[in-house]
Design an enzyme around this catalytic site. Structure first.
Site, mmCIF file in Angstrom:
data_model
loop_
_atom_site.group_PDB
_atom_site.id
_atom_site.type_symbol
_atom_site.label_atom_id
_atom_site.label_comp_id
_atom_site.label_asym_id
_atom_site.label_seq_id
_atom_site.Cartn_x
_atom_site.Cartn_y
_atom_site.Cartn_z
ATOM 1 N N ASN A 43 0.800 -1.214 0.000
ATOM 2 C CA ASN A 43 0.000 0.000 0.000
ATOM 3 C C ASN A 43 0.838 1.272 0.000
ATOM 4 O O ASN A 43 0.349 2.334 -0.374
ATOM 5 C CB ASN A 43 -0.916 -0.034 1.242
ATOM 6 C CG ASN A 43 -1.472 1.310 1.598
ATOM 7 O OD1 ASN A 43 -2.336 1.845 0.916
ATOM 8 N ND2 ASN A 43 -0.973 1.895 2.701
ATOM 9 N N TYR A 75 4.591 9.598 -11.340
ATOM 10 C CA TYR A 75 3.565 8.825 -10.642
ATOM 11 C C TYR A 75 2.942 7.804 -11.585
ATOM 12 O O TYR A 75 2.830 6.614 -11.266
ATOM 13 C CB TYR A 75 2.493 9.757 -10.078
ATOM 14 C CG TYR A 75 1.511 9.057 -9.179
ATOM 15 C CD1 TYR A 75 1.876 8.701 -7.886
ATOM 16 C CD2 TYR A 75 0.225 8.744 -9.612
ATOM 17 C CE1 TYR A 75 0.987 8.048 -7.050
ATOM 18 C CE2 TYR A 75 -0.673 8.095 -8.785
ATOM 19 C CZ TYR A 75 -0.289 7.745 -7.496
ATOM 20 O OH TYR A 75 -1.174 7.085 -6.681
ATOM 21 N N SER A 126 -2.933 2.596 -9.196
ATOM 22 C CA SER A 126 -3.687 3.829 -9.408
ATOM 23 C C SER A 126 -4.319 3.741 -10.788
ATOM 24 O O SER A 126 -3.780 3.094 -11.692
ATOM 25 C CB SER A 126 -2.769 5.048 -9.344
ATOM 26 O OG SER A 126 -3.418 6.202 -9.863
ATOM 27 N N SER A 145 5.512 5.059 -12.471
ATOM 28 C CA SER A 145 5.788 4.152 -11.358
ATOM 29 C C SER A 145 4.619 3.204 -11.112
ATOM 30 O O SER A 145 4.814 2.016 -10.822
ATOM 31 C CB SER A 145 6.109 4.938 -10.083
ATOM 32 O OG SER A 145 4.992 5.700 -9.646
ATOM 33 N N LYS A 146 3.392 3.704 -11.254
ATOM 34 C CA LYS A 146 2.232 2.850 -11.023
ATOM 35 C C LYS A 146 2.010 1.875 -12.173
ATOM 36 O O LYS A 146 1.578 0.740 -11.974
ATOM 37 C CB LYS A 146 0.990 3.717 -10.788
ATOM 38 C CG LYS A 146 0.999 4.470 -9.468
ATOM 39 C CD LYS A 146 1.018 3.527 -8.278
ATOM 40 C CE LYS A 146 0.835 4.257 -6.956
ATOM 41 N NZ LYS A 146 0.788 3.346 -5.799
#
Length: 271
Positions: A79, A143, A130, A146-147
């Site tokens: 998480n 972001y 995400s 990376s997701k």
């Protein structure tokens, strides 16, 4: 795994917005929980072990301590995550590298350390990704990258260990939490681009993934999220056009006028 009662669970990012609520819900369902985070703490009655999850040398010891405390491991929930602005047209800086380290490498380190215990119990891994992994937005390249990389890692892991360990990915949209603070401070609020959803719904989706009779591959957190993921996977040109149109409206309305990182986009739009 159809019940959480008596299950042994590790939650990374346990001191954060999702993490604290996850620990509380897991405890309420009868699970035994140990958290991993930068700072040692207690969430409810669950201990949180201090560990920098981006430190590959430190993670195996912290995971081993958690597994020993629990007496085994049935579920790992990756998480931990950070956000922030990072335009794709600019060279990556420390903030971009931090997002890649926390959002991808920390999950990789933790999962690798947990695989032996999870294989013994025929357990589960749930990755919190995400919607931006499949539906990227401008000015947040680190972001999204990376997701998306986290999803690629989950896919590879599933191919390697899926006969013994269930692997699921959950795709939240935007939730009110400190993860958006850096973007907002840079004048890059996601208001008008993404819709807020309640943190309780995200936690519920994570727990659905953890307790389904067969580990689901991909889990959206809302009906709208399911539609967006379907659109992004099968009609990426359409989703790209929708995002471009939405951002063009924001630029034209002056919403990004106070964002230095959006200077290139404003210039190309003639503002």
């Amino acid at each position: 795994m159809t019940t959480l009662n008596g299950r042994r669970v590790i939650v990374t990012g346990a001191n954060g917005t999702f993490g604290r609520l996850l620990c509380a819900r897991l405890e309420l369902a009868g699970a035994r929980v140990v958290g991993l985070d930068l700072r040692a703490d207690t969430v409810g009655t669950s201990p949180v072990i201090a560990c920098d999850l981006t430190d590959g040398a430190a993670v195996p010891g912290a995971v081993a301590q958690a597994v020993e405390t629990l007496g085994g491991l049935d579920l790992l929930i990756n998480n931990a995550g950070v956000g922030g602005p990072a335009p794709a047209e600019l060279a990556p800086g420390d903030a971009a590298r931090r997002q890649l380290d926390v959002n991808l490498m920390a999950a990789w380190h933790t999962t690798a350390a947990a695989v032996p215990a999870l294989e013994r119990s025929r357990g589960r891994v749930v990755f919190v990704s995400s919607r931006m992994a499949l539906l990227p937005l401008p000015l947040a390249a680190a972001y999204g990258v990376s997701k998306r990389a986290l999803v690629a890692y989950a896919d590879a892991l599933r191919l390697e260990v899926g006969t013994h360990i269930g692997v699921s990915v959950v795709y939240p949209s935007m939730v009110a939490s400190p993860i958006h603070d850096a973007s907002a401070q840079a004048g890059l609020s996601l208001q008008g681009v993404s819709r807020y959803e309640p943190v309780e719904g995200v936690v519920a989706a994570i727990l659905r993934a953890a307790t389904a009779r067969k580990a689901p591959r991909d889990v959206a957190t809302t009906g709208r999220g399911r539609f967006e993921l379907l659109l992004a996977r099968h009609l990426p040109s359409v989703t790209g056009a929708i995002v471009r149109r939405t951002i063009a409206k924001r630029v034209a309305a002056g919403d990004l006028d106070q964002a230095p990182l959006a200077a290139g986009m404003r210039r190309r739009a003639g503002r």
